[in-house]
Design a protein around this motif. Sequence first.
Motif: not given
Length: 217
Positions: A125-152
């Motif tokens: 682990h390095v500050h600002g970088v994901p912990d290598a021991t944590s689970a891989v997230p289902e979504a990329m960081p910062g990505m809007a959801t499809r519902a948010q895009l439809e609302e926009l």
Amino acid sequence: MSPSGRSAGLTAFVATMLALVLVAASLIIGRATAGPDPLPNTRSAEAGFARDMQIHHDQAVEMSMIVRDLTDSPDIRLLAYDIATSQSQQAGQMFGWLATWGLPQSSPEPAMTWMHRPLPSGESHVHGVPDATSAVPEAMPGMATRAQLEELKTLRGVAAERMFLRLMIAHHEGGIDMADALLQRSDYPVVTDLAGSIAKAQQSEIQLMEDLLAERQ
């Protein structure tokens, strides 16, 4: 069709054609600047970054094209155009890298896996970088959801501008996290050069967007 309608249509056509030309040129640049041997392998941080950042950039382009049709603000339209053209070019460059490296455009493992592997130094682990021991997230960081895009898409004017700016600020923050993670895991020159420029440009754009958002509160 009215003169104003024809003018708007011509402007959109020219913008689209320019974006296509930039993508084609960036593919050539990507092939020409793919870097020295040994080439990255398909599970490397470089390949993972090139694949995932293309997807991340593609959504930024999509959001930018959406908001250009929802606002008359010159500042927002210029920002959206700049994001769309620059990120289309960078995505094309990364596509060119993978082609030159002889690697598939699709990943053999879940997106963001490369960000959660141990660092070359052995640190987890390095500050600002994901912990290598944590689970891989289902979504990329910062990505809007499809519902948010439809609302926009349902908004207009200042309301659309506010939502676009909030979504794009979060999107850029996620892009910076991805760039920083690559920089912690790679010394491959062409990739680290692009990652560094992405982080710098998006941090600057975040400040601009925060100022634009403050004007609309």
